[in-house]
Design a protein around this motif. Structure first.
Motif, PDB file in Angstrom:
ATOM      1  N   ILE A  26       0.094  -3.742   4.844  1.00 30.43           N
ATOM      2  CA  ILE A  26       0.082  -3.056   3.548  1.00 30.43           C
ATOM      3  C   ILE A  26       0.199  -1.559   3.788  1.00 30.43           C
ATOM      4  O   ILE A  26      -0.592  -0.973   4.538  1.00 30.43           O
ATOM      5  CB  ILE A  26      -1.202  -3.377   2.758  1.00 30.43           C
ATOM      6  N   ILE A  27       1.207  -0.947   3.165  1.00 33.27           N
ATOM      7  CA  ILE A  27       1.435   0.502   3.280  1.00 33.27           C
ATOM      8  C   ILE A  27       1.237   1.118   1.901  1.00 33.27           C
ATOM      9  O   ILE A  27       1.915   0.740   0.952  1.00 33.27           O
ATOM     10  CB  ILE A  27       2.861   0.823   3.774  1.00 33.27           C
ATOM     11  N   ASP A  28       0.331   2.074   1.813  1.00 32.14           N
ATOM     12  CA  ASP A  28      -0.003   2.614   0.504  1.00 32.14           C
ATOM     13  C   ASP A  28      -0.386   4.074   0.632  1.00 32.14           C
ATOM     14  O   ASP A  28      -1.034   4.473   1.597  1.00 32.14           O
ATOM     15  CB  ASP A  28      -1.168   1.801  -0.088  1.00 32.14           C
ATOM     16  N   GLU A  29       0.021   4.861  -0.343  1.00 28.34           N
ATOM     17  CA  GLU A  29      -0.377   6.265  -0.388  1.00 28.34           C
ATOM     18  C   GLU A  29      -1.723   6.432  -1.084  1.00 28.34           C
ATOM     19  O   GLU A  29      -2.283   7.516  -1.104  1.00 28.34           O
ATOM     20  CB  GLU A  29       0.700   7.071  -1.131  1.00 28.34           C
ATOM     21  N   CYS A  30      -2.244   5.361  -1.665  1.00 29.48           N
ATOM     22  CA  CYS A  30      -3.530   5.406  -2.345  1.00 29.48           C
ATOM     23  C   CYS A  30      -4.657   5.525  -1.309  1.00 29.48           C
ATOM     24  O   CYS A  30      -4.466   5.272  -0.121  1.00 29.48           O
ATOM     25  CB  CYS A  30      -3.723   4.154  -3.198  1.00 29.48           C
ATOM     26  N   MET A  31      -5.837   5.883  -1.765  1.00 26.12           N
ATOM     27  CA  MET A  31      -6.970   6.098  -0.869  1.00 26.12           C
ATOM     28  C   MET A  31      -7.392   4.793  -0.189  1.00 26.12           C
ATOM     29  O   MET A  31      -7.139   3.697  -0.673  1.00 26.12           O
ATOM     30  CB  MET A  31      -8.139   6.692  -1.644  1.00 26.12           C
ATOM     31  N   ARG A  32      -8.035   4.931   0.962  1.00 22.91           N
ATOM     32  CA  ARG A  32      -8.434   3.771   1.753  1.00 22.91           C
ATOM     33  C   ARG A  32      -9.547   2.992   1.066  1.00 22.91           C
ATOM     34  O   ARG A  32      -9.533   1.760   1.049  1.00 22.91           O
ATOM     35  CB  ARG A  32      -8.888   4.237   3.146  1.00 22.91           C
ATOM     36  N   THR A  33     -10.529   3.695   0.531  1.00 21.74           N
ATOM     37  CA  THR A  33     -11.700   3.024  -0.036  1.00 21.74           C
ATOM     38  C   THR A  33     -11.409   2.553  -1.454  1.00 21.74           C
ATOM     39  O   THR A  33     -11.180   3.367  -2.344  1.00 21.74           O
ATOM     40  CB  THR A  33     -12.919   3.965  -0.037  1.00 21.74           C
ATOM     41  N   ARG A  34     -11.406   1.234  -1.653  1.00 21.93           N
ATOM     42  CA  ARG A  34     -11.258   0.613  -2.970  1.00 21.93           C
ATOM     43  C   ARG A  34      -9.968   1.010  -3.677  1.00 21.93           C
ATOM     44  O   ARG A  34      -9.901   1.068  -4.907  1.00 21.93           O
ATOM     45  CB  ARG A  34     -12.482   0.924  -3.857  1.00 21.93           C
ATOM     46  N   GLY A  35      -8.910   1.262  -2.924  1.00 20.20           N
ATOM     47  CA  GLY A  35      -7.613   1.539  -3.514  1.00 20.20           C
ATOM     48  C   GLY A  35      -6.821   0.260  -3.728  1.00 20.20           C
ATOM     49  O   GLY A  35      -7.339  -0.853  -3.617  1.00 20.20           O
ATOM     50  N   ILE A  36      -5.523   0.403  -4.040  1.00 16.55           N
ATOM     51  CA  ILE A  36      -4.664  -0.753  -4.255  1.00 16.55           C
ATOM     52  C   ILE A  36      -4.576  -1.600  -2.990  1.00 16.55           C
ATOM     53  O   ILE A  36      -4.553  -2.835  -3.038  1.00 16.55           O
ATOM     54  CB  ILE A  36      -3.264  -0.303  -4.703  1.00 16.55           C
ATOM     55  N   GLY A  37      -4.550  -0.967  -1.827  1.00 20.15           N
ATOM     56  CA  GLY A  37      -4.501  -1.709  -0.577  1.00 20.15           C
ATOM     57  C   GLY A  37      -5.712  -2.611  -0.399  1.00 20.15           C
ATOM     58  O   GLY A  37      -5.592  -3.754   0.061  1.00 20.15           O
ATOM     59  N   ALA A  38      -6.881  -2.115  -0.766  1.00 17.35           N
ATOM     60  CA  ALA A  38      -8.098  -2.919  -0.671  1.00 17.35           C
ATOM     61  C   ALA A  38      -8.042  -4.110  -1.627  1.00 17.35           C
ATOM     62  O   ALA A  38      -8.440  -5.231  -1.277  1.00 17.35           O
ATOM     63  CB  ALA A  38      -9.318  -2.054  -0.971  1.00 17.35           C
ATOM     64  N   SER A  39      -7.524  -3.886  -2.839  1.00 16.19           N
ATOM     65  CA  SER A  39      -7.413  -4.974  -3.812  1.00 16.19           C
ATOM     66  C   SER A  39      -6.413  -6.025  -3.343  1.00 16.19           C
ATOM     67  O   SER A  39      -6.645  -7.229  -3.484  1.00 16.19           O
ATOM     68  CB  SER A  39      -6.989  -4.423  -5.178  1.00 16.19           C
ATOM     69  N   LEU A  40      -5.276  -5.572  -2.792  1.00 12.70           N
ATOM     70  CA  LEU A  40      -4.281  -6.503  -2.266  1.00 12.70           C
ATOM     71  C   LEU A  40      -4.858  -7.340  -1.130  1.00 12.70           C
ATOM     72  O   LEU A  40      -4.644  -8.557  -1.058  1.00 12.70           O
ATOM     73  CB  LEU A  40      -3.067  -5.729  -1.757  1.00 12.70           C
ATOM     74  N   THR A  41      -5.579  -6.684  -0.231  1.00 18.03           N
ATOM     75  CA  THR A  41      -6.203  -7.402   0.876  1.00 18.03           C
ATOM     76  C   THR A  41      -7.126  -8.494   0.361  1.00 18.03           C
ATOM     77  O   THR A  41      -7.129  -9.630   0.864  1.00 18.03           O
ATOM     78  CB  THR A  41      -6.995  -6.424   1.767  1.00 18.03           C
ATOM     79  N   ALA A  42      -7.903  -8.180  -0.659  1.00 17.56           N
ATOM     80  CA  ALA A  42      -8.861  -9.143  -1.210  1.00 17.56           C
ATOM     81  C   ALA A  42      -8.154 -10.361  -1.800  1.00 17.56           C
ATOM     82  O   ALA A  42      -8.535 -11.502  -1.526  1.00 17.56           O
ATOM     83  CB  ALA A  42      -9.732  -8.468  -2.263  1.00 17.56           C
ATOM     84  N   VAL A  43      -7.106 -10.149  -2.612  1.00 20.00           N
ATOM     85  CA  VAL A  43      -6.460 -11.290  -3.270  1.00 20.00           C
ATOM     86  C   VAL A  43      -5.655 -12.130  -2.280  1.00 20.00           C
ATOM     87  O   VAL A  43      -5.576 -13.358  -2.419  1.00 20.00           O
ATOM     88  CB  VAL A  43      -5.567 -10.837  -4.447  1.00 20.00           C
TER      89      VAL A  43
END
Length: 328
Positions: free
Chosen positions: A262-279
């Motif tokens: 997952i590559i994202d410009e959003c922040m590491r903590t609770r960002g879109i990347g974190a949500s994607l990882t969870a789902v």
């Protein structure tokens, strides 16, 4: 089959989409700071005020909470307003309106009101715009019930998603990137509307699934050139829909490659990347042959200094290294 004839910059594609919808539906209107005769800070509304008049392209005072609330009220009474924030960071001043009214009024009114409103504006890391103008706000808004969120990365999907958002009966937040407005691409002469909940398969591949969106799509594609020369075949998906995720497209890719970056410009903590990882973990854990890897921005205010600013954002060489390690 569309024939891609005319070439537009991204801001022109957005403006063309707005104009098409304003021609089609007299209830569509635009409001925000300098959206009228100035044509918008990034010229997304250029030329609309002379054509449609000051009541449909309304210049507002510098009062985000007030004109966002006005847009929500207009949506409740039958209009389809587009509220443009000069910078997405400024719309934090309207967070209460977006959360408690825009997101909840359909429910708290017992379904008596629809809120067909589009909230759009530029954001993310530009070129030395400073911390307050370089924010990632997707993570702030993603927990609001009923709100849909979309981020476009090219003129083609900007035009099609803008029209889809205006036609939706749900409130939609459109995230624009300040560094993509001058991106050029051919789009169809024929009218087209894209699906707000559908990801874009940028490049089919076999070895690893790379999920990204907005400007990072182009950092990923730079890295892909290097990876292909090294014999790696990555699959690249522009997720586009940040809420809700297109789990059908994402899931099929995970089942094929068994690895996710997952590559994202959003922040590491609770960002879109974190949500994607969870789902992905929740729905497709059994298909993974390796832990999900996330390359995300640092949890720091974006520095003004250009060198430090670049260090906060994922760069193509980091993507190449991460894919090589993931595919070992």
């Amino acid at each position: 089959m569309y024939i891609f004839r005319h070439e537009l910059l991204l801001f022109e594609a957005l403006c063309e989409g707005l104009e098409e919808e304003m021609d089609r539906d007299p209830t569509v209107c635009v409001m925000g700071e300098d959206v009228g005769h100035y044509g918008g800070s990034y010229k997304v509304t250029k030329g609309l005020a002379p054509k449609y008049g000051d009541l449909r392209v309304l210049d507002t005072p510098i009062a985000e909470n007030a004109f966002t609330g006005m847009g929500i009220g207009a949506a409740m009474t039958g209009l389809r307003p587009i509220v443009e924030g000069m910078d997405m960071g400024f719309l934090l001043l309207a967070f209460n309106q977006i959360l408690n009214n825009c997101g909840m009024l359909h429910y708290t009114s017992g379904g008596q009101f629809k809120i067909p409103i589009v909230i759009q504006g530029p954001g993310r890391v530009g070129r030395q715009l400073g911390a307050e103008h370089s924010q990632w706000l997707e993570s702030y808004f993603q927990s609001i019930p009923r709100i849909q969120m979309v981020a476009y990365s090219a003129p083609y999907n900007a035009n099609g998603l803008m029209k889809a958002a205006i036609r939706s009966d749900n409130p939609v937040i459109l995230f624009e990137h300040v560094l993509l407005y001058n991106l050029k691409e051919r789009i169809p002469d024929e009218e087209y509307v894209l699906n707000l909940e559908e990801a874009d398969m940028v490049r089919p591949g076999e070895h690893v699934t790379i999920l990204t969106y907005s400007r990072m799509r182009y950092h990923v594609m730079q890295a892909v050139k290097t990876l292909m020369n090294k014999g790696c075949d990555p699959e690249v998906i522009d997720i586009r829909s940040l809420k809700s995720f297109d789990l059908y497209t994402i899931g099929n890719s995970v089942k094929k490659t068994h690895r996710v970056l997952i590559i994202d410009e959003c922040m590491r903590t609770r960002g879109i990347g974190a949500s994607l990882t969870a789902v992905i973990t929740e729905n497709f854990h059994d298909y993974l042959d390796a832990p999900i890897v996330c390359l995300l921005s640092q949890d720091v205010p974006t520095p003004y200094a250009g060198t430090l600013e670049n260090w906060t954002v994922v760069q193509p060489p980091q993507i190449v290294t991460a894919v090589e390690q993931l595919c070992q």
